[in-house]
Design a protein around this motif. Structure first.
Motif, PDB file in Angstrom:
ATOM      1  N   UNK A  19       0.836  -1.202   0.000  1.00 11.46           N
ATOM      2  CA  UNK A  19       0.000   0.000   0.000  1.00 11.46           C
ATOM      3  C   UNK A  19       0.870   1.251   0.000  1.00 11.46           C
ATOM      4  N   UNK A  20       1.904   1.245   0.835  1.00 10.41           N
ATOM      5  CA  UNK A  20       2.810   2.392   0.902  1.00 10.41           C
ATOM      6  C   UNK A  20       3.558   2.568  -0.421  1.00 10.41           C
ATOM      7  N   UNK A  21       3.979   1.462  -1.019  1.00  8.39           N
ATOM      8  CA  UNK A  21       4.679   1.541  -2.306  1.00  8.39           C
ATOM      9  C   UNK A  21       3.779   2.166  -3.372  1.00  8.39           C
ATOM     10  N   UNK A  22       2.510   1.761  -3.402  1.00  7.05           N
ATOM     11  CA  UNK A  22       1.587   2.352  -4.372  1.00  7.05           C
ATOM     12  C   UNK A  22       1.425   3.843  -4.112  1.00  7.05           C
ATOM     13  N   UNK A  23       1.252   4.223  -2.858  1.00 11.46           N
ATOM     14  CA  UNK A  23       1.096   5.638  -2.525  1.00 11.46           C
ATOM     15  C   UNK A  23       2.329   6.433  -2.959  1.00 11.46           C
ATOM     16  N   UNK A  24       3.507   5.877  -2.759  1.00  5.40           N
ATOM     17  CA  UNK A  24       4.726   6.558  -3.204  1.00  5.40           C
ATOM     18  C   UNK A  24       4.735   6.745  -4.719  1.00  5.40           C
ATOM     19  N   UNK A  25       4.315   5.737  -5.455  1.00  8.27           N
ATOM     20  CA  UNK A  25       4.256   5.840  -6.919  1.00  8.27           C
ATOM     21  C   UNK A  25       3.241   6.896  -7.346  1.00  8.27           C
ATOM     22  N   UNK A  26       2.084   6.897  -6.697  1.00  9.23           N
ATOM     23  CA  UNK A  26       1.052   7.891  -7.011  1.00  9.23           C
ATOM     24  C   UNK A  26       1.575   9.291  -6.687  1.00  9.23           C
ATOM     25  N   UNK A  27       2.277   9.428  -5.574  1.00 11.93           N
ATOM     26  CA  UNK A  27       2.826  10.736  -5.189  1.00 11.93           C
ATOM     27  C   UNK A  27       3.796  11.253  -6.248  1.00 11.93           C
ATOM     28  N   UNK A  28       4.654  10.383  -6.758  1.00 12.99           N
ATOM     29  CA  UNK A  28       5.597  10.792  -7.803  1.00 12.99           C
ATOM     30  C   UNK A  28       4.860  11.237  -9.065  1.00 12.99           C
ATOM     31  N   UNK A  29       3.850  10.469  -9.466  1.00 16.61           N
ATOM     32  CA  UNK A  29       3.074  10.815 -10.662  1.00 16.61           C
ATOM     33  C   UNK A  29       2.338  12.136 -10.463  1.00 16.61           C
ATOM     34  N   UNK A  30       1.801  12.346  -9.287  1.00 19.18           N
ATOM     35  CA  UNK A  30       1.066  13.576  -8.983  1.00 19.18           C
ATOM     36  C   UNK A  30       1.994  14.791  -9.022  1.00 19.18           C
ATOM     37  N   UNK A  31       3.182  14.636  -8.475  1.00 20.34           N
ATOM     38  CA  UNK A  31       4.150  15.733  -8.491  1.00 20.34           C
ATOM     39  C   UNK A  31       4.538  16.096  -9.916  1.00 20.34           C
ATOM     40  N   UNK A  32       4.681  15.094 -10.779  1.00 17.31           N
ATOM     41  CA  UNK A  32       5.077  15.345 -12.163  1.00 17.31           C
ATOM     42  C   UNK A  32       4.074  16.230 -12.890  1.00 17.31           C
ATOM     43  N   UNK A  33       2.796  16.092 -12.557  1.00 22.44           N
ATOM     44  CA  UNK A  33       1.765  16.875 -13.253  1.00 22.44           C
ATOM     45  C   UNK A  33       1.198  17.998 -12.373  1.00 22.44           C
ATOM     46  N   UNK A  34       1.749  18.158 -11.169  1.00 23.48           N
ATOM     47  CA  UNK A  34       1.306  19.190 -10.233  1.00 23.48           C
ATOM     48  C   UNK A  34      -0.206  19.149 -10.016  1.00 23.48           C
ATOM     49  N   UNK A  57      -6.407  13.251  -3.028  1.00 18.08           N
ATOM     50  CA  UNK A  57      -6.510  13.007  -1.596  1.00 18.08           C
ATOM     51  C   UNK A  57      -6.305  11.506  -1.417  1.00 18.08           C
ATOM     52  N   UNK A  58      -5.469  11.130  -0.464  1.00 15.66           N
ATOM     53  CA  UNK A  58      -5.107   9.729  -0.249  1.00 15.66           C
ATOM     54  C   UNK A  58      -5.337   9.378   1.210  1.00 15.66           C
ATOM     55  N   UNK A  59      -6.005   8.244   1.436  1.00 16.19           N
ATOM     56  CA  UNK A  59      -6.236   7.730   2.781  1.00 16.19           C
ATOM     57  C   UNK A  59      -5.766   6.278   2.793  1.00 16.19           C
ATOM     58  N   UNK A  60      -4.820   5.967   3.672  1.00 15.70           N
ATOM     59  CA  UNK A  60      -4.279   4.611   3.774  1.00 15.70           C
ATOM     60  C   UNK A  60      -4.840   3.960   5.034  1.00 15.70           C
ATOM     61  N   UNK A  61      -5.428   2.797   4.872  1.00 15.55           N
ATOM     62  CA  UNK A  61      -5.940   2.005   5.989  1.00 15.55           C
ATOM     63  C   UNK A  61      -5.364   0.596   5.859  1.00 15.55           C
ATOM     64  N   UNK A  62      -4.194   0.398   6.456  1.00 12.05           N
ATOM     65  CA  UNK A  62      -3.464  -0.864   6.439  1.00 12.05           C
ATOM     66  C   UNK A  62      -3.200  -1.314   5.004  1.00 12.05           C
ATOM     67  N   UNK A  63      -4.009  -2.187   4.431  1.00 10.70           N
ATOM     68  CA  UNK A  63      -3.769  -2.669   3.065  1.00 10.70           C
ATOM     69  C   UNK A  63      -4.725  -2.047   2.051  1.00 10.70           C
ATOM     70  N   UNK A  64      -5.477  -1.058   2.477  1.00 14.46           N
ATOM     71  CA  UNK A  64      -6.466  -0.425   1.611  1.00 14.46           C
ATOM     72  C   UNK A  64      -6.096   1.039   1.404  1.00 14.46           C
ATOM     73  N   UNK A  65      -6.086   1.443   0.139  1.00 16.09           N
ATOM     74  CA  UNK A  65      -5.779   2.828  -0.224  1.00 16.09           C
ATOM     75  C   UNK A  65      -7.013   3.419  -0.893  1.00 16.09           C
ATOM     76  N   UNK A  66      -7.512   4.521  -0.330  1.00 14.24           N
ATOM     77  CA  UNK A  66      -8.638   5.254  -0.898  1.00 14.24           C
ATOM     78  C   UNK A  66      -8.076   6.498  -1.595  1.00 14.24           C
ATOM     79  N   UNK A  67      -8.449   6.684  -2.849  1.00 12.86           N
ATOM     80  CA  UNK A  67      -7.969   7.816  -3.646  1.00 12.86           C
ATOM     81  C   UNK A  67      -9.169   8.625  -4.124  1.00 12.86           C
ATOM     82  N   UNK A  68      -9.100   9.936  -3.974  1.00 12.19           N
ATOM     83  CA  UNK A  68     -10.150  10.793  -4.508  1.00 12.19           C
ATOM     84  C   UNK A  68      -9.499  11.912  -5.316  1.00 12.19           C
TER      85      UNK A  68
END
Length: 101
Positions: free
Chosen positions: A40-55, A59-70
């Motif tokens: 879950x953390x690895x996915x969030x890190x990848x999403x963060x990098x992609x988000x930074x690239x396009x500015x 919104x990200x919420x991590x609950x153990x093995x579940x990632x909520x993205x809005x």
């Protein structure tokens, strides 16, 4: 920035995986379940990098093995093409994640 109509949002969602439109909150959302917390953390890190690239940042919420993205373009108070493009990139990242359940 172009605000998408509800019809455009619904049409855009047909090209995405597991995203839902919430008209009351004016956003699209997706929940991803992974095999473990580190996945879950690895996915969030990848999403963060992609988000930074396009500015454009979800919104990200991590609950153990579940990632909520809005996604919503907060400055516009609407869903825009930027949200759909980042959702598509997130779909690619989720598909590439080896630790999915």
């Amino acid at each position: 920035m172009v605000h998408l109509s509800e019809d455009q949002i619904h049409e855009g969602l047909t090209r995405l995986t597991d995203w839902e439109w919430d008209p009351e909150a004016v956003l699209i959302r997706r929940t991803v379940r992974l095999a473990d917390f580190l996945g879950a953390i690895a996915l969030v890190n990848e999403v963060a990098q992609a988000a930074e690239q396009v500015d454009h940042h979800p919104d990200i919420d991590i609950r153990y093995t579940t990632v909520h993205l809005t996604l919503s373009t907060h400055s516009e108070g609407a869903v825009t093409e930027h949200d759909m493009a980042l959702a598509a990139r997130i779909d690619e990242l989720v598909a590439a994640t080896a630790h999915l359940e």
